[in-house]
Design an enzyme around this catalytic site. Structure first.
Site, PDB file in Angstrom:
ATOM      1  N   HIS A  63       0.889  -1.176   0.000  1.00 17.14           N
ATOM      2  CA  HIS A  63       0.000   0.000   0.000  1.00 17.14           C
ATOM      3  C   HIS A  63       0.920   1.218   0.000  1.00 17.14           C
ATOM      4  CE1 HIS A  63      -3.513  -2.503   1.263  1.00 17.14           C
ATOM      5  NE2 HIS A  63      -2.556  -3.215   1.836  1.00 17.14           N
ATOM      6  N   PHE A  64       1.032   1.881  -1.148  1.00 11.00           N
ATOM      7  CA  PHE A  64       2.001   2.972  -1.257  1.00 11.00           C
ATOM      8  C   PHE A  64       1.359   4.360  -1.162  1.00 11.00           C
ATOM      9  CE2 PHE A  64       5.715   0.440  -3.412  1.00 11.00           C
ATOM     10  CZ  PHE A  64       5.995  -0.161  -2.197  1.00 11.00           C
ATOM     11  N   ARG A  65       0.037   4.410  -0.917  1.00 12.90           N
ATOM     12  CA  ARG A  65      -0.664   5.613  -0.411  1.00 12.90           C
ATOM     13  C   ARG A  65      -0.827   6.765  -1.383  1.00 12.90           C
ATOM     14  NH1 ARG A  65      -2.606   2.373   3.242  1.00 12.90           N
ATOM     15  NH2 ARG A  65      -1.384   2.097   5.129  1.00 12.90           N
ATOM     16  N   ASN A  95      -6.578   0.877  -2.238  1.00 11.26           N
ATOM     17  CA  ASN A  95      -7.201   1.739  -1.220  1.00 11.26           C
ATOM     18  C   ASN A  95      -6.460   3.063  -1.055  1.00 11.26           C
ATOM     19  OD1 ASN A  95      -5.101   0.176  -0.096  1.00 11.26           O
ATOM     20  ND2 ASN A  95      -5.952   0.263   1.962  1.00 11.26           N
ATOM     21  N   HIS A 177      -8.699 -10.131   0.540  1.00 13.38           N
ATOM     22  CA  HIS A 177      -8.400  -9.906   1.958  1.00 13.38           C
ATOM     23  C   HIS A 177      -9.534 -10.604   2.689  1.00 13.38           C
ATOM     24  CE1 HIS A 177      -7.143  -7.182   5.461  1.00 13.38           C
ATOM     25  NE2 HIS A 177      -8.101  -7.976   5.918  1.00 13.38           N
ATOM     26  N   ASP A 302       2.699  -6.722   2.567  1.00 14.68           N
ATOM     27  CA  ASP A 302       1.555  -5.886   2.944  1.00 14.68           C
ATOM     28  C   ASP A 302       2.055  -4.558   3.539  1.00 14.68           C
ATOM     29  OD1 ASP A 302      -1.033  -5.038   3.286  1.00 14.68           O
ATOM     30  OD2 ASP A 302      -1.388  -6.205   5.106  1.00 14.68           O
ATOM     31  N   HIS A 306       1.715   3.874   8.305  1.00 15.21           N
ATOM     32  CA  HIS A 306       0.940   4.944   8.948  1.00 15.21           C
ATOM     33  C   HIS A 306       1.933   5.746   9.779  1.00 15.21           C
ATOM     34  CE1 HIS A 306      -2.901   3.098   7.873  1.00 15.21           C
ATOM     35  NE2 HIS A 306      -2.411   1.944   8.271  1.00 15.21           N
TER      36      HIS A 306
HETATM   37  O1  DOR Z   1      -3.274  -3.711   8.280  1.00 15.78           O
HETATM   38  C1  DOR Z   1      -3.609  -3.432   7.132  1.00 15.78           C
HETATM   39  N1  DOR Z   1      -3.522  -2.162   6.680  1.00 15.78           N
HETATM   40  N2  DOR Z   1      -4.077  -4.394   6.324  1.00 15.78           N
HETATM   41  C2  DOR Z   1      -4.576  -4.116   5.109  1.00 15.78           C
HETATM   42  O2  DOR Z   1      -4.897  -5.022   4.386  1.00 15.78           O
HETATM   43  C3  DOR Z   1      -4.740  -2.702   4.691  1.00 15.78           C
HETATM   44  C4  DOR Z   1      -3.694  -1.891   5.301  1.00 15.78           C
HETATM   45  C5  DOR Z   1      -3.763  -0.407   5.065  1.00 15.78           C
HETATM   46  O3  DOR Z   1      -4.024   0.000   3.931  1.00 15.78           O
HETATM   47  O4  DOR Z   1      -3.476   0.343   5.987  1.00 15.78           O
END
Ligand code: DOR
Length: 436
Positions: A63-65, A95, A177, A302, A306
């Site tokens: 997840h590179f945001r 996402n 997921h 994964d 954050h």
């Molecule tokens: O812990 C997680 N965070 N699991 C995920 O599958 C999504 C991810 C996120 O995008 O923060």
């Protein structure tokens, strides 16, 4: 065409044997692997004495945001972290903001990636209950991502009646997921008011994971649909797959589900919070065995960064997720050095098997004709994971302080050196991956 000669490396060959020798790349492709290659007329030479040459890691879940959540990470910082971690290709999740659920959003991401990524990139298209046509036509994409649970907003597809049409139509890979959202919601209410992050593993418990995995497998079998189960976290799921997994289904595990467990909450609090959650130590053992036995096919990080401020909000307001691309290869190579598995197995799980599962051509092996995505690692020395040296924008790792070996010394993407003993070459750009 640019040539690069790497000399005196321990080269991992496709048959799992090592060759002490040289490798010549030209224009981004491996041209020759031999005990000795003449250096005449070649300007770019790396002396790899004492180092081991492996195919670059292909991380199939990150997840590179970017776009939209760049305060946590962006495609540039994330791929600097990749380069430092020996990750030469990645598959990224939808996402972001906006969600990657349309061709237009996918095109935007690809355009951003072409400008900013130091390594090769591919993107999932996200499933929602009402964007079915986009899932059928989106291109290029590595597959459809379904959040059966643990997601907010439009990306959640949790009920069987919503999932069924996605499995029924089309043929491209579906990656799930697998967590049972209804059970999670019910258990959130039961445990409301508890702020110890360890409760996270009980709220999103093993049964929540198993329920969803069973449902996904049921639909995959009904429609013979190519299914990939993301970040398997429990022994009961592994056992279920051992008994029921058809040939067209694959599964992955993360280093953190292999190496961390619920004891981590005491040490690192909400930094250990992720979805699906960490489990008991017994689960680590069963997942390892499933990986060794081939029930689990490969490894993904994964990588889900954050900020420390967000993590400091305290459970349940702290977000789930932890970074991983900078530490995954040394974590696994350290396991190999300790005798838990072989280096060739690590490379299979982190590169060869991923390329095969996602049908990414010419990647995952060191062989003439394959892409020159390579990593030279140091398997002699041990160094700790240090916060100060991390490239990820979030600036922390759940593995801080762990003494690891197998750290990348040089990372090569498309025949170009992108990382060399602490220095990033931020002018290198990766390419869009293709999927057969
Ligand atoms: O812990 C997680 N965070 N699991 C995920 O599958 C999504 C991810 C996120 O995008 O923060």
């Amino acid at each position: 065409m640019t040539q690069l000669l790497i000399r005196h490396a321990q080269i991992l060959l496709p048959d799992g044997q090592f060759l002490l020798g040289d490798i010549l790349t030209q224009g981004g492709t491996i041209l020759k692997v031999a005990p000795e290659i003449s250096a005449q007329d070649i300007d770019n030479i790396i002396d790899a004495t004492g180092l081991t040459l492996l195919p670059g890691v292909i991380d199939p879940q990150v997840h590179f945001r970017e776009p939209g959540l760049e305060h946590k990470e962006d495609l540039f910082t994330a791929t600097c972290a990749c380069a430092k971690g020996g990750v030469t290709s990645f598959l990224e999740m939808p996402n972001t903001r906006p969600l990657t659920i349309t061709q237009a959003a996918l095109d935007d991401k690809l355009q951003l990636a072409a400008q900013k990524c130091l390594v090769n990139y591919g993107f999932f298209i996200g499933a929602t209950p009402d964007h079915l046509p986009d899932l059928l036509t989106a291109n290029p994409t590595c597959g459809i991502k379904i959040f059966m649970g643990s997601s907010h907003g439009a990306l959640l597809v949790s009920r069987e009646a919503q999932l069924e049409p996605i499995f029924a139509e089309g043929s491209r890979l579906i990656a799930v997921h697998a967590e049972d959202q209804a059970r999670i919601i019910q258990r959130r209410q039961e445990f409301a008011g508890i702020t110890d992050p360890a409760i996270h593993s009980q709220i999103q418990d093993e049964e929540a994971a198993l329920n969803a995995t069973k449902l996904a497998l049921k639909l995959s079998k009904k429609y013979q649909r190519r299914l990939h189960i993301l970040h398997l976290s429990t022994g009961i799921e592994a056992q279920f797959l051992r008994e029921n997994k058809p040939s067209w289904v694959t599964a992955e595990v993360t280093p953190q589900h292999l190496l961390l467990n619920t004891e981590a909450y005491e040490k690192i609090g909400t930094l250990a919070q992720m979805n699906p959650p960490l489990r008991s130590p017994e689960n680590n053992t069963i997942l390892w065995q499933a990986l060794l036995d081939g029930v689990i096919d490969f490894i993904a990080t994964d990588h889900a960064p954050h900020t420390l401020e967000e993590k400091a909000k305290g459970y349940p307001n702290s977000p789930s997720g932890m970074p991983g691309v900078e530490t995954s290869l040394p974590l696994m190579l350290t396991q190999a050095k300790s005798g838990r598995c072989s280096i060739a197995q690590v490379v299979n799980w982190m590169s060869t098997a991923v390329a095969k599962a996602y049908k990414i051509p010419n990647k995952g092996l060191i062989e003439p004709g394959y892409d020159a995505d390579l990593v030279l690692v140091d398997l002699e020395n041990y160094y700790p994971v240090k916060r100060e040296t991390l490239q990820t924008k979030c600036g922390w790792s759940p593995f801080e302080g762990w003494e690891l070996t197998g750290w990348p010394m040089v990372t090569i993407v498309g025949g170009k050196v992108v990382y060399d003993r602490g220095e990033l070459n931020t002018n290198v750009r990766g390419k869009a991956l293709t999927f057969g």
